[in-house]
Scaffold this active site. Structure first.
Site, PDB file in Angstrom:
ATOM      1  N   CYS A  89       5.112  66.317  56.781  1.00 18.07           N
ATOM      2  CA  CYS A  89       4.340  65.905  57.809  1.00 18.07           C
ATOM      3  C   CYS A  89       5.153  64.927  57.948  1.00 18.07           C
ATOM      4  O   CYS A  89       5.028  63.296  57.286  1.00 18.07           O
ATOM      5  CB  CYS A  89       2.921  65.267  57.471  1.00 18.07           C
ATOM      6  SG  CYS A  89       1.843  64.326  57.579  1.00 18.07           S
ATOM      7  N   CYS A 122      -9.122  55.164  56.452  1.00 15.55           N
ATOM      8  CA  CYS A 122      -7.678  55.792  57.031  1.00 15.55           C
ATOM      9  C   CYS A 122      -7.073  54.938  55.597  1.00 15.55           C
ATOM     10  O   CYS A 122      -7.044  53.955  56.115  1.00 15.55           O
ATOM     11  CB  CYS A 122      -7.107  56.210  57.990  1.00 15.55           C
ATOM     12  SG  CYS A 122      -5.925  56.266  58.326  1.00 15.55           S
ATOM     13  N   GLU A 138      -0.233  56.920  65.096  1.00 16.21           N
ATOM     14  CA  GLU A 138      -1.349  57.563  66.063  1.00 16.21           C
ATOM     15  C   GLU A 138      -0.144  57.908  67.284  1.00 16.21           C
ATOM     16  O   GLU A 138       0.495  56.900  67.739  1.00 16.21           O
ATOM     17  CB  GLU A 138      -2.282  56.730  66.662  1.00 16.21           C
ATOM     18  CG  GLU A 138      -2.970  56.957  68.148  1.00 16.21           C
ATOM     19  CD  GLU A 138      -3.170  58.733  68.350  1.00 16.21           C
ATOM     20  OE1 GLU A 138      -4.099  58.915  67.200  1.00 16.21           O
ATOM     21  OE2 GLU A 138      -2.398  59.628  69.069  1.00 16.21           O
ATOM     22  N   SER A 193      -8.272  64.721  65.980  1.00 17.31           N
ATOM     23  CA  SER A 193      -9.023  64.210  65.219  1.00 17.31           C
ATOM     24  C   SER A 193     -10.527  63.715  65.013  1.00 17.31           C
ATOM     25  O   SER A 193     -10.993  62.925  65.641  1.00 17.31           O
ATOM     26  CB  SER A 193      -8.485  62.455  63.676  1.00 17.31           C
ATOM     27  OG  SER A 193      -7.686  63.805  63.514  1.00 17.31           O
ATOM     28  N   LEU A 194     -11.957  64.407  65.443  1.00 16.32           N
ATOM     29  CA  LEU A 194     -12.851  63.944  65.861  1.00 16.32           C
ATOM     30  C   LEU A 194     -14.058  63.247  64.043  1.00 16.32           C
ATOM     31  O   LEU A 194     -14.310  62.779  65.013  1.00 16.32           O
ATOM     32  CB  LEU A 194     -13.507  65.710  66.280  1.00 16.32           C
ATOM     33  CG  LEU A 194     -14.339  65.489  67.067  1.00 16.32           C
ATOM     34  CD1 LEU A 194     -14.260  65.023  68.493  1.00 16.32           C
ATOM     35  CD2 LEU A 194     -15.285  66.485  67.141  1.00 16.32           C
ATOM     36  N   ASN A 251     -10.793  61.876  50.727  1.00 20.64           N
ATOM     37  CA  ASN A 251      -9.520  62.374  49.550  1.00 20.64           C
ATOM     38  C   ASN A 251      -9.657  60.689  49.135  1.00 20.64           C
ATOM     39  O   ASN A 251      -9.365  60.160  49.838  1.00 20.64           O
ATOM     40  CB  ASN A 251      -8.396  62.831  50.150  1.00 20.64           C
ATOM     41  CG  ASN A 251      -7.450  62.665  48.603  1.00 20.64           C
ATOM     42  OD1 ASN A 251      -7.749  62.057  47.678  1.00 20.64           O
ATOM     43  ND2 ASN A 251      -5.892  62.225  49.463  1.00 20.64           N
ATOM     44  N   CYS A 303      -2.203  59.976  53.833  1.00 15.87           N
ATOM     45  CA  CYS A 303      -1.812  59.175  54.821  1.00 15.87           C
ATOM     46  C   CYS A 303      -1.983  57.523  54.639  1.00 15.87           C
ATOM     47  O   CYS A 303      -2.572  57.117  53.970  1.00 15.87           O
ATOM     48  CB  CYS A 303      -2.030  59.952  56.041  1.00 15.87           C
ATOM     49  SG  CYS A 303      -2.072  58.051  57.507  1.00 15.87           S
TER      50      CYS A 303
HETATM   51  S1  SF4 Z   1      -3.258  56.859  60.750  1.00 15.03           S
HETATM   52 FE1  SF4 Z   1      -4.570  57.923  62.571  1.00 15.03          FE
HETATM   53  S2  SF4 Z   1      -6.265  57.954  60.662  1.00 15.03           S
HETATM   54 FE2  SF4 Z   1      -4.772  56.988  60.107  1.00 15.03          FE
HETATM   55  S3  SF4 Z   1      -5.829  54.316  61.687  1.00 15.03           S
HETATM   56 FE3  SF4 Z   1      -3.816  55.112  62.654  1.00 15.03          FE
HETATM   57  S4  SF4 Z   1      -4.803  57.175  63.648  1.00 15.03           S
HETATM   58 FE4  SF4 Z   1      -6.199  56.149  62.438  1.00 15.03          FE
END
Ligand code: SF4
Length: 349
Positions: A106, A120, A163, A216-217, A293, A336
Site C-alpha cells: 500500500c 482517517c 488522495e 471509497s464510498l 480500525n 493509513c
Molecule cells: S488519506 Fe484518504 S481517507 Fe484519509 S483524509 Fe485523505 S482522502 Fe480521506
C-alpha cells in the site's frame, strides 16, 4: 533539495526523451530501467553494461534514490509498516501486507492529505505536498528491500496517505512504471488506485492507464457522507455514482471496487445495507466492507461483529459481490496515517 531530475520520475519512453535532452544516448534508458526495477540495483558502479563515462554523466545529470527507510514496525500478523523519509525530511508511510496468495504493498501519494476525512488518521495531519513519481515508485523499491528476496510484491494499491487523484499526473506515471514490462512488469489487474471521489480526474485516470479503480464510498446518504468525507459537499453521491455509471471502461471484467468502512452506529445500519445495492444499480461493482480500525484521535468506533455480518449478508442476499477486509497490523497501528500521526505527536511532545 536537489534540482536534478530523478531517473524514477519517468516511464521508459519518457526517460529516453530525458536522456536525449541531456545529450545522452536514448537507448540507455532500457538498460537503466532494467537495473533499477528488474534487478533492484541503484548503484552506478554495478551497472556494468553501461560505459563508465556514460555512467558518470548520467549520475551527474540525474538523482536515483528518492526515499530512505526511517523506521520499520513489524506486526505479529506479518504486516510490515515503514516510515520513509524524502530528501526534504518529509515522512510518508508504506505498508506491506502478506497474504496466502499474494503480497500487497500500500503506497502513499501525498505528504499528509487535504481531504480531512473525519475517520482517517492522515486527515488529522493536514497537507504538506504532493509526492513526485520517483517518491511513489521508490516506496516499491525500498519496501522490496525490506521484504527481502523470499517475498515478492505481487500487488500495489494506492491507498496510503493522500488522495491519489489530487496528484494524478505523478500517479499515472508511477502506474506506467509499475505495469511496464521493462520496469516492474506487474499485471495491470494487480494495481489499484483508490479515490474518495475526485470526479473530474476519474476519467483521466482510466483512459490513461489500465488499472483497477477503487472508490471509497463509506455512506449511503449525503447527510452521513458529508460528515465522513467533506469532498462529498462538492461531488455528492449522485454525481459520483452517475460518473461511475457512465464510465465505459468499467465492466464485469473490470469492476470498480467500492470501499465501505463500517463505523459503529454511523453507517452500519440495516437500512444502509438495503440502500447500497440501489445506489450501485447499473455500476459494475464489487463491495469491500472494512470494519473501522479506531485510532485515538477519532470519535468513531468499530462496528460490532454482528452488524458486519448482518451488513454483508444483506448485500449478498441482494445479489452484490461483497467481501469483508479485516484490519491488518492493528498492533503496529497500520491503518493509513497512524504511524505518521504518532510520530508527529511524539516529536511535538
Ligand atoms: S488519506 Fe484518504 S481517507 Fe484519509 S483524509 Fe485523505 S482522502 Fe480521506
Amino acid at each position: 533539495m536537489t534540482s536534478r531530475p530523478n531517473l524514477k520520475d519517468f516511464s521508459p519512453e519518457r526517460l529516453r526523451e530525458q536522456l536525449a535532452t541531456a545529450g545522452l544516448r536514448p537507448f540507455r534508458a532500457d538498460q537503466i530501467v532494467a537495473w533499477l526495477y528488474r534487478r533492484g540495483v541503484e548503484d552506478f558502479d554495478s551497472m556494468t553494461d553501461l560505459p563508465l563515462e556514460e555512467r558518470r554523466r548520467i549520475g551527474a545529470e540525474f538523482e536515483l534514490r528518492a526515499l530512505e527507510v526511517a523506521a520499520i514496525d513489524r506486526s505479529r500478523d506479518g504486516t510490515v509498516k515503514a516510515a520513509l523519509r524524502a530528501r526534504d525530511g518529509s515522512v510518508v508511510e508504506s505498508v506491506l501486507i502478506p497474504e496466502e496468495d499474494r503480497t500487497t504493498l500500500c503506497v502513499s501519494t501525498q505528504v499528509g492529505c487535504p481531504m480531512a476525512c473525519s475517520f482517517c488518521a492522515t486527515g488529522f495531519l493536514g497537507f504538506t505536498r504532493n509526492l513526485t513519481t520517483a517518491e511513489i515508485v521508490d516506496q516499491v523499491c525500498r519496501m522490496r528491500e525490506v521484504a527481502g528476496a523470499g517475498q515478492q510484491i505481487s500487488n500495489v494499491v494506492f491507498m496510503g496517505m493522500g488522495e491519489p487523484l489530487l496528484n494524478t499526473e505523478a500517479v499515472i506515471e508511477a502506474v506506467r512504471l509499475l505495469v511496464h514490462p521493462k520496469a516492474f512488469g506487474l499485471a495491470p489487474r494487480r494495481v489499484t488506485v483508490s479515490t474518495v471521489g475526485v470526479v473530474p480526474q476519474i476519467e483521466k485516470l482510466l483512459e490513461s492507464v489500465p488499472v483497477n479503480l477503487a472508490v471509497s464510498l463509506h455512506a449511503t446518504t449525503d447527510l452521513v457522507r458529508d460528515q465522513l468525507v467533506p469532498l462529498n459537499r462538492r461531488f455528492p453521491l449522485a454525481v459520483l455514482l452517475d460518473t461511475l455509471r457512465r464510465e465505459k471502461r468499467l465492466s464485469a471484467r473490470r469492476p470498480v471496487f467500492v470501499e465501505y468502512t463500517l463505523i459503529g452506529g454511523v453507517n452500519d445500519a440495516l437500512a444502509d445495507a438495503r440502500r447500497l445495492p440501489g445506489l450501485l444499480h447499473g455500476i459494475p461493482a464489487k463491495v469491500n466492507l472494512i470494519p473501522m480500525n479506531p485510532h485515538p484521535d477519532s470519535p468513531y468506533e468499530a462496528p460490532s461483529e454482528a452488524s458486519v455480518d448482518r451488513f454483508m449478508r444483506e448485500l449478498a442476499a441482494r445479489g452484490m459481490t461483497v467481501t469483508v477486509r479485516r484490519s491488518r497490523g492493528e498492533d503496529i497501528q497500520a491503518a493509513c496515517g497512524q504511524l505518521a500521526l504518532r510520530r508527529t505527536r511524539d516529536s511535538a511532545a
